[in-house]
Design an enzyme around this catalytic site. Structure first.
Site, PDB file in Angstrom:
ATOM      1  N   ASP A 144       0.655  -1.239   0.307  1.00 48.13           N
ATOM      2  CA  ASP A 144       0.357   0.103   0.112  1.00 48.13           C
ATOM      3  C   ASP A 144       1.046   1.429   0.046  1.00 48.13           C
ATOM      4  O   ASP A 144       0.324   2.188   0.328  1.00 48.13           O
ATOM      5  CB  ASP A 144      -0.815  -0.151   1.492  1.00 48.13           C
ATOM      6  N   LYS A 146       2.486   2.060  -5.159  1.00 49.84           N
ATOM      7  CA  LYS A 146       2.461   1.672  -6.238  1.00 49.84           C
ATOM      8  C   LYS A 146       1.369   1.835  -7.455  1.00 49.84           C
ATOM      9  O   LYS A 146       2.186   2.385  -8.798  1.00 49.84           O
ATOM     10  CB  LYS A 146       2.492  -0.489  -6.345  1.00 49.84           C
ATOM     11  N   GLY A 166      -4.608  -4.271  -4.381  1.00 48.46           N
ATOM     12  CA  GLY A 166      -4.657  -2.794  -4.703  1.00 48.46           C
ATOM     13  C   GLY A 166      -4.904  -1.726  -5.425  1.00 48.46           C
ATOM     14  O   GLY A 166      -3.890  -1.766  -3.891  1.00 48.46           O
ATOM     15  N   HIS A 167      -4.217  -1.433  -6.844  1.00 53.39           N
ATOM     16  CA  HIS A 167      -3.808  -0.603  -6.751  1.00 53.39           C
ATOM     17  C   HIS A 167      -4.512   0.784  -6.937  1.00 53.39           C
ATOM     18  O   HIS A 167      -5.373   0.617  -8.278  1.00 53.39           O
ATOM     19  CB  HIS A 167      -2.697  -0.474  -7.819  1.00 53.39           C
ATOM     20  N   GLN A 196       2.289  -5.813  -3.564  1.00 53.10           N
ATOM     21  CA  GLN A 196       2.411  -5.591  -2.145  1.00 53.10           C
ATOM     22  C   GLN A 196       3.566  -5.514  -2.088  1.00 53.10           C
ATOM     23  O   GLN A 196       3.760  -4.444  -1.865  1.00 53.10           O
ATOM     24  CB  GLN A 196       2.513  -7.452  -1.523  1.00 53.10           C
ATOM     25  N   THR A 230      -9.541  -4.728   0.934  1.00 55.23           N
ATOM     26  CA  THR A 230     -10.961  -5.139   1.763  1.00 55.23           C
ATOM     27  C   THR A 230     -11.253  -4.397   2.762  1.00 55.23           C
ATOM     28  O   THR A 230     -11.968  -4.716   3.854  1.00 55.23           O
ATOM     29  CB  THR A 230      -9.625  -6.057   2.946  1.00 55.23           C
ATOM     30  N   GLY A 281       0.738  13.445  -3.517  1.00 60.87           N
ATOM     31  CA  GLY A 281      -1.510  13.936  -3.788  1.00 60.87           C
ATOM     32  C   GLY A 281      -1.667  11.978  -4.681  1.00 60.87           C
ATOM     33  O   GLY A 281      -0.612  11.877  -5.512  1.00 60.87           O
TER      34      GLY A 281
HETATM   35  P1  IMP Z   1      -2.801 -12.494   1.883  1.00 64.28           P
HETATM   36  O1  IMP Z   1      -1.640 -12.068   0.650  1.00 64.28           O
HETATM   37  O2  IMP Z   1      -4.259 -12.481   1.781  1.00 64.28           O
HETATM   38  O3  IMP Z   1      -1.817 -14.150   1.877  1.00 64.28           O
HETATM   39  O4  IMP Z   1      -2.398 -11.923   2.980  1.00 64.28           O
HETATM   40  C1  IMP Z   1      -0.908 -12.378   4.218  1.00 64.28           C
HETATM   41  C2  IMP Z   1      -1.474 -10.677   4.573  1.00 64.28           C
HETATM   42  O5  IMP Z   1      -0.678 -10.219   3.298  1.00 64.28           O
HETATM   43  C3  IMP Z   1      -1.765  -9.782   5.190  1.00 64.28           C
HETATM   44  O6  IMP Z   1      -1.337  -9.096   6.586  1.00 64.28           O
HETATM   45  C4  IMP Z   1      -2.514  -9.173   4.165  1.00 64.28           C
HETATM   46  O7  IMP Z   1      -3.214  -8.125   4.741  1.00 64.28           O
HETATM   47  C5  IMP Z   1      -1.005  -8.691   3.185  1.00 64.28           C
HETATM   48  N1  IMP Z   1      -1.219  -8.058   2.332  1.00 64.28           N
HETATM   49  C6  IMP Z   1      -1.310  -8.817   1.131  1.00 64.28           C
HETATM   50  N2  IMP Z   1      -1.922  -8.168  -0.316  1.00 64.28           N
HETATM   51  C7  IMP Z   1      -0.956  -6.583   0.680  1.00 64.28           C
HETATM   52  C8  IMP Z   1      -1.538  -6.040  -0.262  1.00 64.28           C
HETATM   53  O8  IMP Z   1      -2.220  -5.667  -1.253  1.00 64.28           O
HETATM   54  N3  IMP Z   1      -0.941  -5.063   0.592  1.00 64.28           N
HETATM   55  C9  IMP Z   1      -1.049  -5.108   1.875  1.00 64.28           C
HETATM   56  N4  IMP Z   1      -0.927  -6.289   2.452  1.00 64.28           N
HETATM   57  C10 IMP Z   1      -1.107  -6.903   1.568  1.00 64.28           C
END
Ligand code: IMP
Length: 430
Positions: free
Chosen positions: A13, A16, A40-41, A225, A302, A416
């Site tokens: 987050d 990116k 989620g970009h 991620q 989420t 921004g």
């Molecule tokens: P998973 O990737 O759904 O298995 O989640 C594993 C961990 O990675 C959790 O703590 C999620 O919140 C975190 N996570 C997965 N995708 C993202 C992302 O795009 N941004 C931030 N955290 C992420």
């Protein structure tokens, strides 16, 4: 000609989507190499906001080739919804803009069911996953039980693979997780329904990217991620299940490491994390709440509120090293606009020791407290500033101190969400 990898230098987050979108102007192709629709970009073009979970952000640029490399895990249902959403907005009018490697692993309904059921159990250690089936899909990939995108397009092979794997999944779902079993025919029919719509995207990423590189094209590898969520180098087990570090760009796309020229790490001017796991600079007080509100720190995938804290130089230096960063993109500097004093963690205190390297032992990390340095804030709005030199001196000093602490130049500063709220200090493609 240059090939540039862009990764998140924190726990995801970092912004990116926007940074990749900006650099896409320089690139001929954009490649995703790991993760799936856990990402989620968020992209803001004009006043229109688009959130992409799977498709490379380059898709918003007409004519830019977008490649989903073998290291990605793909939920065909989500993928189709994203494709249709983009088409409805006038993007992706030509299907040949997008390609999916045949070796991409499919997220199956049992992966999602297992992920959700595990996270719902009070007995298991909660990771706080996105519930998208990411971990269980990578488990099957490594366990050699996965079903790949190319299999989906061959009904007999798909049926055979499903027949082999489903009884084991149903046994686990029913007997261990107490969940209803899944029906083979229903999965088969649902997935074969997707197959015809997705056939046109099948390709070979490694072959295509090699040809592009030989032809002198610029490629941008878009990480998802963040580095601290990497399966090997992150805060295990509170990580995602893929290689989020820059090296993942090679294994996840079939491009050799000698072909990569620059690696840009994105870092926010502070830190956030979603899900469980250690976070040494986390702010559980009003300051954390202020960062969350001002920075709109709620998950794009989420909707979960993100945990917020001060910038962590110990973690940033870890990201510099494991990724071989050649540049930093600093985002959300404007979120600090109101602060009289900004705090930065430059070391950890562990018992009577001072640590400057990020501990790989989770038990040690969990007992670390941050050593914080105070930096004066600028207490003025900087969102309209278009050149670095015009920033208030305190903001310039903050950026320069980040460069000194990390040993890496800040090549981009974002103030921004819009494309035009960005200062480019040097061009990694040049
Ligand atoms: P998973 O990737 O759904 O298995 O989640 C594993 C961990 O990675 C959790 O703590 C999620 O919140 C975190 N996570 C997965 N995708 C993202 C992302 O795009 N941004 C931030 N955290 C992420």
């Amino acid at each position: 000609m240059a090939n540039v990898v862009i990764i998140g230098a924190q726990w995801g987050d970092e912004g990116k989507g926007k940074v990749v979108d900006i650099y896409t102007a320089e690139a001929d192709g954009v490649v995703r190499f790991q993760g799936g629709n856990n990402a989620g970009h968020t992209l803001v073009v004009g006043n229109e906001k688009t959130v992409l979970h799977l498709i490379p952000s380059g898709i918003l640029h007409k004519g830019k080739r977008c490649v989903i490399g073998n290291g990605v895990v793909l939920d065909p249902k989500v993928f189709l919804v994203e494709i249709e959403g983009l088409k409805a907005k006038g993007y992706l009018q030509d299907d040949s803009q997008l390609m999916v490697d045949g070796a991409v692993h499919l997220i199956m309904p049992y992966h999602v069911a297992i992920d959700k059921a595990r996270e719902g159990r009070s007995t298991d250690r909660k990771i706080g996953t996105t519930g998208r089936g990411i971990g269980p899909t990578y488990e099957d990939k490594v366990g050699r039980r996965g079903i790949r995108f190319a299999d989906l397009l061959k009904p007999e092979a798909f049926r055979k693979r499903l027949k082999e794997v489903l009884p084991e999944k149903n046994f686990y779902l029913e007997k261990y997780l107490g969940q209803p079993p899944l029906n083979e025919d229903e999965i088969f029919n649902e997935y074969q329904g997707y197959a015809e719509k997705l056939r046109c995207y099948l390709g070979n990423a490694s072959v295509e990217l090699d040809a592009a590189i030989r032809a002198g094209k610029n490629l941008l590898f878009e990480g998802a991620q963040g580095s601290m969520l990497d399966i090997d180098h992150g805060t295990y087990p509170y990580v995602t299940s893929s290689s989020t570090v820059s090296a993942g760009a090679c294994t996840g796309s079939g491009v050799g490491p000698t072909r990569i020229d620059q690696v840009i790490g994105i870092t926010k001017a502070y830190v956030t994390r979603v899900g469980e796991g250690p976070f040494p600079t986390e702010l559980l007080d009003e300051m954390g709440e202020q960062l969350r509100t001002t920075g709109a720190e709620f998950g794009a995938t989420t909707g979960r509120p993100r945990r917020c804290g001060w910038l962590d130089i110990v973690a940033l230096r870890e990201a510099v090293r494991v990724n071989g960063l050649t540049g930093l993109a600093l985002t959300k500097l404007d979120v600090l606009n109101d602060l009289e004093t900004i705090r930065v963690c430059t070391a950890y205190r562990y018992g009577d020791q001072l640590l400057t390297n990020f501990p790989s032992d989770l038990d040690v990390l969990q007992q670390c407290t941050p050593v914080l340095e105070d930096v004066p804030g600028w207490q003025t709005t900087i969102n309209e500033v278009t050149s670095f030199e015009e920033l208030p001196q305190q903001a310039i000093d903050y950026v320069k101190r980040i460069e000194a602490w990390s040993g890496v130049p800040v090549v981009l500063v974002s103030v921004g969400p819009r494309r035009d709220e960005t200062m480019l200090r040097s061009n990694p493609f040049a």
